[in-house]
Motif scaffolding. Sequence first.
Motif, PDB file in Angstrom:
ATOM      1  N   THR A 294       0.832  -1.340  -0.109  1.00 22.05           N
ATOM      2  CA  THR A 294      -0.071   0.009   0.047  1.00 22.05           C
ATOM      3  C   THR A 294       0.964   1.048   0.059  1.00 22.05           C
ATOM      4  OG1 THR A 294      -0.174   0.212   2.568  1.00 22.05           O
ATOM      5  CG2 THR A 294      -1.765  -1.188   1.464  1.00 22.05           C
ATOM      6  N   PHE A 295       0.385   2.214  -0.621  1.00 19.85           N
ATOM      7  CA  PHE A 295       0.989   3.456  -0.832  1.00 19.85           C
ATOM      8  C   PHE A 295       0.139   4.705  -0.216  1.00 19.85           C
ATOM      9  CE2 PHE A 295       2.556   0.537  -3.631  1.00 19.85           C
ATOM     10  CZ  PHE A 295       4.053   0.422  -3.590  1.00 19.85           C
ATOM     11  N   SER A 296       0.702   5.317   0.646  1.00 20.54           N
ATOM     12  CA  SER A 296      -0.126   6.493   1.344  1.00 20.54           C
ATOM     13  C   SER A 296       0.414   7.938   1.505  1.00 20.54           C
ATOM     14  CB  SER A 296      -0.592   5.889   2.741  1.00 20.54           C
ATOM     15  OG  SER A 296      -1.246   4.583   2.679  1.00 20.54           O
ATOM     16  N   PHE A 297       0.147   8.803   1.344  1.00 21.79           N
ATOM     17  CA  PHE A 297       0.456  10.210   1.660  1.00 21.79           C
ATOM     18  C   PHE A 297       0.061  10.550   3.082  1.00 21.79           C
ATOM     19  CE2 PHE A 297      -0.469  14.565   2.174  1.00 21.79           C
ATOM     20  CZ  PHE A 297       0.682  15.188   1.955  1.00 21.79           C
ATOM     21  N   LYS A 323       4.959   4.781   3.148  1.00 19.97           N
ATOM     22  CA  LYS A 323       4.386   6.124   3.581  1.00 19.97           C
ATOM     23  C   LYS A 323       5.085   7.185   2.981  1.00 19.97           C
ATOM     24  CE  LYS A 323       2.442   4.339   7.980  1.00 19.97           C
ATOM     25  NZ  LYS A 323       2.196   4.744   9.542  1.00 19.97           N
ATOM     26  N   VAL A 324       4.476   7.969   2.498  1.00 21.84           N
ATOM     27  CA  VAL A 324       5.220   9.170   1.845  1.00 21.84           C
ATOM     28  C   VAL A 324       4.869  10.632   2.811  1.00 21.84           C
ATOM     29  CG1 VAL A 324       5.160  10.844  -0.396  1.00 21.84           C
ATOM     30  CG2 VAL A 324       4.808   8.287  -0.379  1.00 21.84           C
ATOM     31  N   PHE A 325       5.967  11.083   3.140  1.00 20.65           N
ATOM     32  CA  PHE A 325       5.875  12.289   3.876  1.00 20.65           C
ATOM     33  C   PHE A 325       6.554  13.354   2.890  1.00 20.65           C
ATOM     34  CE2 PHE A 325       6.463   8.698   6.601  1.00 20.65           C
ATOM     35  CZ  PHE A 325       5.708   8.855   7.598  1.00 20.65           C
ATOM     36  N   VAL A 326       5.851  14.633   2.968  1.00 21.12           N
ATOM     37  CA  VAL A 326       6.276  15.603   2.004  1.00 21.12           C
ATOM     38  C   VAL A 326       6.393  17.007   2.565  1.00 21.12           C
ATOM     39  CG1 VAL A 326       5.807  16.808  -0.098  1.00 21.12           C
ATOM     40  CG2 VAL A 326       5.415  14.594  -0.076  1.00 21.12           C
ATOM     41  N   ASP A 327       7.067  17.859   2.655  1.00 23.50           N
ATOM     42  CA  ASP A 327       7.185  19.221   2.895  1.00 23.50           C
ATOM     43  C   ASP A 327       7.381  20.146   1.627  1.00 23.50           C
ATOM     44  OD1 ASP A 327       9.743  19.760   2.096  1.00 23.50           O
ATOM     45  OD2 ASP A 327      10.635  18.779   4.041  1.00 23.50           O
ATOM     46  N   TYR A 355       0.832  12.523  -6.952  1.00 23.88           N
ATOM     47  CA  TYR A 355       2.019  12.438  -7.746  1.00 23.88           C
ATOM     48  C   TYR A 355       3.242  11.533  -6.904  1.00 23.88           C
ATOM     49  CZ  TYR A 355       6.188  14.576 -10.221  1.00 23.88           C
ATOM     50  OH  TYR A 355       7.432  14.648 -10.902  1.00 23.88           O
ATOM     51  N   ARG A 356       3.309  11.979  -5.665  1.00 18.44           N
ATOM     52  CA  ARG A 356       4.538  11.203  -4.779  1.00 18.44           C
ATOM     53  C   ARG A 356       4.224   9.896  -4.511  1.00 18.44           C
ATOM     54  NH1 ARG A 356       8.126  14.490  -2.329  1.00 18.44           N
ATOM     55  NH2 ARG A 356       8.987  12.408  -1.463  1.00 18.44           N
ATOM     56  N   VAL A 357       2.806   9.533  -4.237  1.00 16.26           N
ATOM     57  CA  VAL A 357       2.419   8.203  -4.272  1.00 16.26           C
ATOM     58  C   VAL A 357       2.696   7.293  -5.396  1.00 16.26           C
ATOM     59  CG1 VAL A 357       0.330   6.763  -3.842  1.00 16.26           C
ATOM     60  CG2 VAL A 357       0.406   8.687  -2.630  1.00 16.26           C
ATOM     61  N   PHE A 358       2.531   7.911  -6.767  1.00 11.88           N
ATOM     62  CA  PHE A 358       2.876   7.018  -7.795  1.00 11.88           C
ATOM     63  C   PHE A 358       4.425   7.037  -7.970  1.00 11.88           C
ATOM     64  CE2 PHE A 358      -1.694   7.923  -9.089  1.00 11.88           C
ATOM     65  CZ  PHE A 358      -1.892   6.889  -9.153  1.00 11.88           C
TER      66      PHE A 358
END
Length: 638
Positions: A294-297, A323-327, A355-358
């Motif tokens: 699974t891919f999650s923002f 898990k995707v963490f973004v700043d 975008y970051r999840v993909f």
Amino acid sequence: MCGLAGYWSLQETAGLAPRLDTALGSLRLRGPDDIGVERWQSRWGEVGLGHTRLSIIDLSSGGHQPMTSGDGRYSIVFNGEIYNYRELRDELEKLGYGFYSQSDTEVLLIAWSVWGEASLTKLIGMFAFVILDRADGTLTCARDAFGIKPFFYAFKDGKFCFASELAAAVILRGERVTLNLQRAYDYLCHGDYDSSDETFIAQFYQLEPGKILVLDLSSGSLREPHRWWTPRIEPVSNISIVDASIELRRLFLESVSQHLRSDVQLGAALSGGLDSSAVVCAIRYLEPDADIHTFSFIAKDSKVSEENWVDIINEQVGAIPHKVFVDASELASDLDKMILTQGEPFGSTSIYAQYRVFRAAREAGVKVTLDGQGADELLAGYNGYPGKRMHSLLDQGLIKDALSFLFHWRAWPGRSMSHGAKLLVSEYVTDDIYQRLRQFAGSDTQPDWLDWRQLEENGVRLRFPRVLPDDAPGRRLMSELALSVTSRGLPALLRHADRNSMRFSVESRVPFLTTRIADFIFSLPEDYLISPRGETKHVFRQAMRGIVPDAVLDRRDKIGFATPEQQWLRCLGDQARGWLGQASGIEFLRLPQMLQVYDRMLAGELSFSWQAWRWINFCRWHLKVFEPMARLNYSSWS
């Protein structure tokens, strides 16, 4: 999943062949595994078909495109997946037809040769394709019922060009372009886009969902697009909600099972909400021993964080979480690449989360993901469309039921009695009054930061682009949902997902979006979707009992891939202001006034609005995408 491009020209063809090669090069991320071109010269002119392939089903050369039928009559370029290709293949084999590959493309090609346009209603899948019929002298272009896969085209002066992306179609056309001022205005002032066949580039169009477009090569005429699928909203009598939930459960699980067909590694996009959670839990229900990525923002340390709900689902199914963490600094770094990826301006920074999840999926080696997109539009999600539901009740003279519904509806998070009442009032007013009410509520049609007189002189309609559903007394909610899945709402969301997934050569699948599921849902009583107590997706929540954790099914809030947009834009303050300052070449924007409003917004003197994001998005798109198009500088888009 793939990219397609091609052309027809009655006369000048010398420059088209190299432009087709260039256009296919711009689509290389859609199809990094293979490339093919076919050209056909006849008394009706020259046809060029091009294809870039992302191998998902039948990884061998048997799936190479363009693909031609055994008798040489038909050739096809196809972007998408036909999930029931095995069943269709069995049906065709019983009719005596043979196959040389295991690909769904060959099944589609033979199905078309046998059934023609009638084959479309047999398909379960997502697609955009073009079929050349050498005998009839036609090019037939078709798009799936919901517009999951894109298709752009232009037709002018005896030339027709098409492509999976707008930039590729512009390359094929080979002429300087002009801005569609109406689309620019609708987006900047009202946030409206992807709601018609028009694009941000004048004279370039997208084939709308569920439609077919036919070019008659012998006459050089382009027939008016027509629908091959229209949502049916007639009710089915005497079906109980229990039976409806059982049937919806069966249809949904069948769809997920078909969407799991692949010869490569699969995963799932998981936001933590009901829809994506249902997809992930259904995968585990159907495949008890499968590895589920699974891919999650995750909006860390934010009130819009869904991490707790993501953890519940991952633990429930034993998933392998990513898990995707973004700043804000990452958004700034990736902004131009994302704008180039999307091709046209878009709604909010939540698209960056996707975008970051993909990107994370691709980095993990996952080539196919399943997603919960479309459930809100099919099942009366979001806030439940209360104005439409009350209108239906009042059509039937059920005044007390309408008042009771409003009373219970307003008790849910993010709702209020006054908002529900406003939505009901808007159901009964004329368009002129509706426009005035929107202005009274703060939707300015002639803001100071626009040279609206210049726009008006150029034929731009300075009003909210209101589109009304078909008049359906007692079925107002269903009529609105039918409009949402084919025109206003879902097409924009599907565009975001298609462009973001293809940027990383990932195929995004949406198992909620089949015509079988849609036709069944739209046949149900409206209170099965939004209950008398204001619960959205009422029948689906019942259908998923025992598969999805009760805690998720009983959630009363909705967040999704939300981002801390205001916080991000405040962090980008000076940098974003510099981006806006580069917009001096956009004649209809009054830059000083726009910057003044932007400064006051960031300083807290004005309420924060998504308007700030639309300014940034449009100005960067104009600089990075439109201006190179206008100069025919193709290299700037790579």
